[in-house]
Design a protein around this motif. Structure first.
Motif, PDB file in Angstrom:
ATOM      1  N   TYR A   1       0.865  -1.168   0.000  1.00 10.94           N
ATOM      2  CA  TYR A   1       0.000   0.000   0.000  1.00 10.94           C
ATOM      3  C   TYR A   1       0.906   1.223   0.000  1.00 10.94           C
ATOM      4  O   TYR A   1       1.771   1.362   0.870  1.00 10.94           O
ATOM      5  CB  TYR A   1      -0.887  -0.024   1.245  1.00 10.94           C
ATOM      6  N   VAL A   2       0.735   2.089  -0.996  1.00 10.27           N
ATOM      7  CA  VAL A   2       1.603   3.261  -1.153  1.00 10.27           C
ATOM      8  C   VAL A   2       0.744   4.518  -1.144  1.00 10.27           C
ATOM      9  O   VAL A   2      -0.291   4.577  -1.798  1.00 10.27           O
ATOM     10  CB  VAL A   2       2.388   3.189  -2.490  1.00 10.27           C
ATOM     11  N   THR A   3       1.188   5.522  -0.395  1.00  9.79           N
ATOM     12  CA  THR A   3       0.546   6.836  -0.443  1.00  9.79           C
ATOM     13  C   THR A   3       1.615   7.894  -0.714  1.00  9.79           C
ATOM     14  O   THR A   3       2.763   7.770  -0.285  1.00  9.79           O
ATOM     15  CB  THR A   3      -0.181   7.200   0.870  1.00  9.79           C
ATOM     16  N   MET A   4       1.197   8.922  -1.439  1.00 12.95           N
ATOM     17  CA  MET A   4       2.067  10.060  -1.710  1.00 12.95           C
ATOM     18  C   MET A   4       1.188  11.300  -1.696  1.00 12.95           C
ATOM     19  O   MET A   4       0.250  11.410  -2.474  1.00 12.95           O
ATOM     20  CB  MET A   4       2.753   9.895  -3.076  1.00 12.95           C
ATOM     21  N   ARG A   5       1.476  12.201  -0.772  1.00 11.22           N
ATOM     22  CA  ARG A   5       0.647  13.400  -0.637  1.00 11.22           C
ATOM     23  C   ARG A   5       1.514  14.620  -0.371  1.00 11.22           C
ATOM     24  O   ARG A   5       2.615  14.501   0.133  1.00 11.22           O
ATOM     25  CB  ARG A   5      -0.389  13.230   0.466  1.00 11.22           C
ATOM     26  N   LYS A   6       0.974  15.772  -0.743  1.00  9.20           N
ATOM     27  CA  LYS A   6       1.634  17.040  -0.427  1.00  9.20           C
ATOM     28  C   LYS A   6       1.103  17.535   0.909  1.00  9.20           C
ATOM     29  O   LYS A   6      -0.083  17.487   1.177  1.00  9.20           O
ATOM     30  CB  LYS A   6       1.322  18.096  -1.494  1.00  9.20           C
ATOM     31  N   ARG A   7       2.006  17.989   1.745  1.00 17.16           N
ATOM     32  CA  ARG A   7       1.653  18.638   3.001  1.00 17.16           C
ATOM     33  C   ARG A   7       2.432  19.935   3.013  1.00 17.16           C
ATOM     34  O   ARG A   7       3.637  19.916   3.168  1.00 17.16           O
ATOM     35  CB  ARG A   7       2.026  17.756   4.183  1.00 17.16           C
ATOM     36  N   LYS A   8       1.709  21.021   2.766  1.00 13.55           N
ATOM     37  CA  LYS A   8       2.325  22.327   2.539  1.00 13.55           C
ATOM     38  C   LYS A   8       3.272  22.184   1.351  1.00 13.55           C
ATOM     39  O   LYS A   8       2.852  21.801   0.281  1.00 13.55           O
ATOM     40  CB  LYS A   8       2.968  22.862   3.792  1.00 13.55           C
ATOM     41  N   LYS A   9       4.565  22.439   1.506  1.00  4.78           N
ATOM     42  CA  LYS A   9       5.498  22.318   0.379  1.00  4.78           C
ATOM     43  C   LYS A   9       6.166  20.950   0.316  1.00  4.78           C
ATOM     44  O   LYS A   9       6.817  20.621  -0.663  1.00  4.78           O
ATOM     45  CB  LYS A   9       6.566  23.407   0.477  1.00  4.78           C
ATOM     46  N   ASN A  10       6.022  20.160   1.364  1.00  3.63           N
ATOM     47  CA  ASN A  10       6.704  18.875   1.446  1.00  3.63           C
ATOM     48  C   ASN A  10       5.896  17.752   0.815  1.00  3.63           C
ATOM     49  O   ASN A  10       4.674  17.825   0.718  1.00  3.63           O
ATOM     50  CB  ASN A  10       6.993  18.513   2.904  1.00  3.63           C
ATOM     51  N   MET A  11       6.603  16.713   0.403  1.00  5.92           N
ATOM     52  CA  MET A  11       5.986  15.510  -0.130  1.00  5.92           C
ATOM     53  C   MET A  11       6.115  14.419   0.933  1.00  5.92           C
ATOM     54  O   MET A  11       7.218  14.149   1.412  1.00  5.92           O
ATOM     55  CB  MET A  11       6.713  15.063  -1.403  1.00  5.92           C
ATOM     56  N   LEU A  12       4.991  13.811   1.288  1.00  6.43           N
ATOM     57  CA  LEU A  12       5.004  12.702   2.236  1.00  6.43           C
ATOM     58  C   LEU A  12       4.810  11.413   1.453  1.00  6.43           C
ATOM     59  O   LEU A  12       3.837  11.282   0.700  1.00  6.43           O
ATOM     60  CB  LEU A  12       3.891  12.870   3.262  1.00  6.43           C
ATOM     61  N   PHE A  13       5.721  10.489   1.629  1.00  3.87           N
ATOM     62  CA  PHE A  13       5.687   9.216   0.919  1.00  3.87           C
ATOM     63  C   PHE A  13       5.678   8.099   1.960  1.00  3.87           C
ATOM     64  O   PHE A  13       6.432   8.152   2.934  1.00  3.87           O
ATOM     65  CB  PHE A  13       6.927   9.079   0.031  1.00  3.87           C
ATOM     66  N   GLU A  14       4.824   7.099   1.742  1.00  6.87           N
ATOM     67  CA  GLU A  14       4.833   5.944   2.641  1.00  6.87           C
ATOM     68  C   GLU A  14       4.427   4.685   1.885  1.00  6.87           C
ATOM     69  O   GLU A  14       3.457   4.690   1.125  1.00  6.87           O
ATOM     70  CB  GLU A  14       3.902   6.152   3.824  1.00  6.87           C
ATOM     71  N   LEU A  15       5.193   3.637   2.084  1.00  2.41           N
ATOM     72  CA  LEU A  15       4.890   2.319   1.555  1.00  2.41           C
ATOM     73  C   LEU A  15       4.820   1.366   2.733  1.00  2.41           C
ATOM     74  O   LEU A  15       5.692   1.401   3.615  1.00  2.41           O
ATOM     75  CB  LEU A  15       5.986   1.859   0.589  1.00  2.41           C
ATOM     76  N   THR A  16       3.777   0.557   2.782  1.00  4.36           N
ATOM     77  CA  THR A  16       3.689  -0.493   3.792  1.00  4.36           C
ATOM     78  C   THR A  16       3.481  -1.818   3.088  1.00  4.36           C
ATOM     79  O   THR A  16       2.876  -1.879   2.021  1.00  4.36           O
ATOM     80  CB  THR A  16       2.536  -0.266   4.801  1.00  4.36           C
ATOM     81  N   GLY A  17       4.017  -2.870   3.676  1.00  8.08           N
ATOM     82  CA  GLY A  17       3.886  -4.200   3.103  1.00  8.08           C
ATOM     83  C   GLY A  17       3.407  -5.192   4.146  1.00  8.08           C
ATOM     84  O   GLY A  17       3.821  -5.141   5.302  1.00  8.08           O
ATOM     85  N   SER A  18       2.530  -6.100   3.702  1.00  8.81           N
ATOM     86  CA  SER A  18       1.960  -7.123   4.581  1.00  8.81           C
ATOM     87  C   SER A  18       1.985  -8.465   3.863  1.00  8.81           C
ATOM     88  O   SER A  18       1.439  -8.583   2.757  1.00  8.81           O
ATOM     89  CB  SER A  18       0.508  -6.793   4.941  1.00  8.81           C
TER      90      SER A  18
END
Length: 176
Positions: free
Chosen positions: A122-139
């Motif tokens: 499961y991968v998410t990529m979002r903007k928070r203000k000027k920053n990019m938040l990236f997260e990958l989780t695996g199960s």
């Protein structure tokens, strides 16, 4: 009743949020930062330097997605992908090797969910203000628990333990 209440509350989430709408054009730019790698049960924790470059390659329909990982231990690796607008108005990410993964863009966030080699990712990529938040989780598919609820109508729930996490807060390095 419990199921109906759950779906009703999940449906309200977009209306409750006060966030400004974010479009894909807000993702264009170059970013860099440190990614944390967490793997339950093995080498538990590591970090790598990451750069991300997103730019439009075809007006309103295709964007490059180049993520480079620089590890002191493992060396360098680059993922050169393309985010594409589909004919249906959704998104997909083309890994340029025959693999094309569906993406959703909801409330200013890209979502991917896929299965590979007996793992769910499961991968998410979002903007928070000027920053990019990236997260990958695996199960792993085999690491699951099943529960059954038999109130009004039988309901089976299968949950999977997350064993792999990659996350980063990437800061802009250049202006658009």
């Amino acid at each position: 009743m419990l199921r109906l209440l759950t779906f009703f509350l999940l449906g309200l989430i977009p209306f409750i949020s006060n966030a400004q709408p974010v479009g894909i054009e807000n993702f264009i730019g170059q970013y860099a930062g440190e990614m944390t790698l967490i793997n339950q049960g093995k080498t538990a924790y590591d970090t790598v330097l990451v750069t991300l470059d997103i730019h439009e390659t075809k007006k309103d329909s295709a964007w490059s997605y180049i993520m480079t990982y620089n590890s002191r231990t493992w060396g360098s690796m680059t993922k050169d992908y393309e985010i594409q607008l589909t004919k249906e108005g959704g998104f997909q990410i083309d890994e340029k090797n025959g693999i094309v993964i569906l993406m959703s863009f909801l409330d200013g966030c890209f979502y991917e969910f896929f299965e590979s080699e007996e793992m769910f990712f499961y991968v998410t990529m979002r903007k928070r203000k000027k920053n990019m938040l990236f997260e990958l989780t695996g199960s792993p598919k085999w690491n699951k628990r099943e529960a059954f609820l038999a109130m009004e109508a039988p309901l089976a729930i299968t949950s999977y333990a997350t064993t792999v996490v990659q996350k980063a807060i990437l800061k802009p390095t250049k202006r658009k």
